[in-house]
Design an enzyme around this catalytic site. Structure first.
Site, PDB file in Angstrom:
ATOM      1  N   CYS A 248       0.828  -1.201   0.000  1.00  0.00           N
ATOM      2  CA  CYS A 248       0.000   0.000   0.000  1.00  0.00           C
ATOM      3  C   CYS A 248       0.872   1.264   0.000  1.00  0.00           C
ATOM      4  CB  CYS A 248      -0.985  -0.032   1.170  1.00  0.00           C
ATOM      5  SG  CYS A 248      -2.385   1.083   0.945  1.00  0.00           S
ATOM      6  N   HIS A 332      -4.058  -4.934   0.025  1.00  0.00           N
ATOM      7  CA  HIS A 332      -3.749  -5.507   1.338  1.00  0.00           C
ATOM      8  C   HIS A 332      -3.783  -7.031   1.311  1.00  0.00           C
ATOM      9  CE1 HIS A 332      -3.665  -1.795   3.722  1.00  0.00           C
ATOM     10  NE2 HIS A 332      -4.537  -1.347   2.838  1.00  0.00           N
ATOM     11  N   GLU A 334      -2.752  -8.914   3.496  1.00  0.00           N
ATOM     12  CA  GLU A 334      -3.040  -9.380   4.864  1.00  0.00           C
ATOM     13  C   GLU A 334      -4.531  -9.347   5.176  1.00  0.00           C
ATOM     14  OE1 GLU A 334      -3.206  -4.995   5.293  1.00  0.00           O
ATOM     15  OE2 GLU A 334      -2.004  -6.407   4.103  1.00  0.00           O
TER      16      GLU A 334
END
Length: 354
Positions: A248, A332, A334
């Site tokens: 990001c 993202h 994650e």
């Protein structure tokens, strides 16, 4: 009680004031159907008033274990309806106890169309007796908010280094440059590493190299990458020296360190349903995203191959250099909230780059 969202561009939206204090910020929208706690505690939402497109929020209460940091970072929360019954008022209470303004019963569809067509504006959430009163309060709040330091990454970054033991005792040691990191980035690393050490965004090359990491993670964070001080210069000296993975904001600052250009998107990408073509993992999947800027593909150096593409608008969603061992991912992997298909990129970093 009547409340208002006042945009700097002049539009005013009236709704039901549910509590909190008057605040100003950038007004953005998120298309996630769930994950309101993860969104509100993500440091990338620093200074932002979040409009949720899903009509009902707070349905499943609160759970501290899913928080992405130790505090709420948003400047306001807007939705059509909030769970406010005898059974459950938890999310409403969590917001208002932290003085986050909450506005409901607003035409979020009309508001989101304005944000898509007109771009991301500054605005303010205020409790006021009239529209005129609301405009006066909002103008003062917005003007004051704009005086803050533009390096939002530094404001969101931890100020002292922190070391965490990993779960894999034979795994690598990774230095994490904290641009406003979500906890799940750190969790994903801890699962695969023997140790991680988290550094402030303005840490020097010497401080990072003294730790002698096997690889470097550049995390997510808020704001304009061009306003981030020191980090691009620091990263530039580490390219080709240590494997680097940027997520990001980390992806964008890595791009700047490579000499690439970044630009502001009209209304950004925020939500858990953004499609990605990933040529590294050879997959197409949905991703979780939260950013307002992108890297210009034509400005990347020759060794940086665009490996990930946002299928909604064709913007660069990732680039990779096998030669110099760096990887930038705009979204993202994650998740939290959102799909988990991209989590394999952490394993790619640990197993194939380090």
């Amino acid at each position: 009680m009547k409340g208002y969202l006042v945009l700097e561009s002049g539009e005013v939206y009236a709704g039901l004031w549910q509590g909190g204090e008057n605040r100003a910020g950038e007004v953005v929208f998120n298309t996630s159907h769930s994950g309101y706690e993860e969104i509100a505690t993500d440091p990338s939402y620093f200074t932002q008033i979040v409009v949720m497109t899903a009509p009902m929020q707070g349905n499943y209460g609160v759970e501290d274990e899913v928080w992405e940091s130790n505090r709420l970072w948003i400047e306001g929360f807007i939705c059509l309806e909030i769970q406010d019954t005898e059974r459950d008022q938890a999310w409403k209470k969590r917001l208002t106890e932290n003085k986050i303004p909450l506005l409901t019963e607003i035409d979020t569809r009309n508001l989101v169309l304005r944000l898509r067509q007109g771009g991301t504006p500054w605005g303010a959430l205020v409790q006021a007796s009239s529209e005129t009163d609301a405009r006066q309060k909002a103008d003062a709040l917005i003007a004051e908010k704009k005086k803050m330091d533009k390096d939002w990454v530094y404001l969101a970054s931890r100020k002292t280094a922190e070391t965490r033991r990993g779960d894999n005792m034979v795994g690598p040691r990774v230095a994490v440059l904290d641009f406003g990191s979500k906890e799940n980035i750190l969790r994903e690393l801890q699962q695969r590493c023997s140790e991680i050490r988290i550094f402030n965004s303005r840490s020097t090359v010497q401080e990072i190299m003294d730790y002698n990491p096997d690889g470097i993670m550049l995390t997510n964070g808020p704001g304009d990458p061009a306003d981030v001080k020191m980090a691009a210069g620091t990263i530039r000296e580490l390219i080709g020296v240590k494997p680097i993975f940027g997520i990001c904001m980390g992806h964008q600052v890595l791009g700047l360190a490579l000499g690439a250009k970044t630009y502001k998107l009209k209304f950004g990408h925020r939500g858990s349903n953004h499609p990605i073509r990933d040529t590294l993992l050879n997959q197409i999947y949905m991703s979780s995203q939260n950013h307002g800027y992108a890297v210009e593909a034509s400005s990347l150096p020759a060794d940086a191959k665009v490996t990930h593409t946002n299928l909604n608008d064709g913007t660069v969603a990732g680039f990779y250099s096998e030669k110099n061992k760096y990887l930038g991912i705009q979204y993202h992997p994650e998740s939290c909230p959102g799909p988990h298909e991209a989590s394999g990129l952490f394993s790619f970093f640990i197993e194939r780059m380090i």
